[in-house]
Design an enzyme around this catalytic site. Structure first.
Site, PDB file in Angstrom:
ATOM      1  N   GLY A 215      13.191  71.148  85.150  1.00 29.15           N
ATOM      2  CA  GLY A 215      14.153  71.382  83.922  1.00 29.15           C
ATOM      3  C   GLY A 215      13.958  70.510  82.770  1.00 29.15           C
ATOM      4  O   GLY A 215      13.007  70.050  82.298  1.00 29.15           O
TER       5      GLY A 215
ATOM      6  N   SER B 212      27.956  69.419  78.648  1.00 29.09           N
ATOM      7  CA  SER B 212      28.174  71.088  78.598  1.00 29.09           C
ATOM      8  C   SER B 212      29.234  71.345  77.897  1.00 29.09           C
ATOM      9  O   SER B 212      30.189  70.643  77.639  1.00 29.09           O
ATOM     10  CB  SER B 212      27.971  71.596  80.074  1.00 29.09           C
TER      11      SER B 212
ATOM     12  N   TYR C 164      32.754  71.969  88.229  1.00 32.08           N
ATOM     13  CA  TYR C 164      31.695  71.519  87.272  1.00 32.08           C
ATOM     14  C   TYR C 164      32.282  71.097  85.913  1.00 32.08           C
ATOM     15  O   TYR C 164      31.903  70.248  85.233  1.00 32.08           O
ATOM     16  CB  TYR C 164      30.565  72.897  87.179  1.00 32.08           C
TER      17      TYR C 164
END
Length: 280
Positions: free
Chosen positions: A17, A147, A170
């Site tokens: 990734g 994120s 998360y």
């Protein structure tokens, strides 16, 4: 910063990734790249592929399961023993909201909620252990791949034992990375090491995104461009304590600016990692 060809750069989670694509760009630029992952076979395949694609022989494999703080300590010890310098640390490794579709609460080898442990605590401890080498290599940079998915940390239930939700797990782990970046930037002021964080791109076609059943909406190239900028752009020399969305300066969740929350997270992290904290 020195030219990339003169730099040594450690990327966690670099066997697939976003991390692997970033490693390829840095290898092509001639950097010494320390490729981290948790599977030896996958790691050796990554090294061989990057070497064949870039012609760079300065690629090194480092294995550690970030779900174990003992393995994180061993990883840091290996870097400190084997390398004279470290110009950039990229804390990129992470896991998504589910594990191959499993939505149940999971714990790390140390008994901590798994996403908090892998996405945040492992990078916290690795960074703490490698700070002396980064400072000796100054100017140096720390880049935390966070994120835009962020949720405030509930310090009364950090491990989500009362109310578990994979998205909450998360998102709070990612906000923890942002709090850490801001806190670290203040700590390292005038010590030649910068600390920044970013949301590289939205839903890149990575293992995390695909495992969560989400359709990608950004390319790996977009995410790599944004992260590479924090790693190598000379215009960011001395820039620290910033959160970026892609290549643009952005505002994270308000808790990131809460000094008391950052203090509580730092003290909790030191306790969970059995780390003595900053002596200064």
């Amino acid at each position: 910063m020195r030219p990339l060809a003169d730099q040594t750069i450690l990327i966690s989670g670099a066997t697939d990734g976003h991390g692997r694509a970033l490693a390829a760009e840095l290898a092509a630029a001639g950097a010494t790249v320390l490729v981290h992952g948790r599977n030896d076979a996958r790691g050796q395949e990554t090294i061989e592929d990057l070497r064949a694609r870039t012609g760079n022989d300065k690629l090194h494999w480092l294995r550690a399961d970030l779900a174990s703080l003992d393995e994180v300590r061993a990883l840091a010890a290996q870097v400190l023993a084997d390398y004279e310098r470290l110009d950039v640390l990229v804390n990129n490794a992470g896991i998504g909201t589910t594990s191959q579709g499993d939505t149940r609460r999971q714990v790390s080898r140390d008994g901590y909620e798994l996403r908090f442990a892998v996405n945040y605590l492992a990078g916290y401890l690795l960074t703490r252990r490698l700070l002396p080498l980064l400072e000796r290599s100054a100017p140096a940079r720390i880049v935390n791949v966070a994120s835009a998915g962020q949720a405030p940390i509930d310090f009364d239930d950090v491990m989500l034992e009362r109310h578990y939700d994979g998205v909450q797990a998360y998102c709070q782990s990612k906000l923890a990375q942002v709090l850490f970046s801001f806190d670290l930037a203040e700590e390292l002021r005038d010590r030649g090491v910068t600390a920044n964080c970013l949301h590289p791109a939205t839903y890149m076609p990575t293992k995390i995104v695909l495992a969560d059943g989400v359709s990608p909406s950004s390319s790996l190239e977009q995410g790599v461009k944004a992260t590479l900028r924090l790693v190598a752009d000379p215009e960011l020399d001395g820039v620290s304590g910033r959160y970026f969305s892609g290549t643009r300066l952005a505002q994270p969740h308000p808790q990131a600016h809460d000094a008391e929350a950052r203090r509580r997270l730092r003290e909790l992290s030191d306790r969970l990692c059995d780390h003595p904290g900053d002596p200064s």
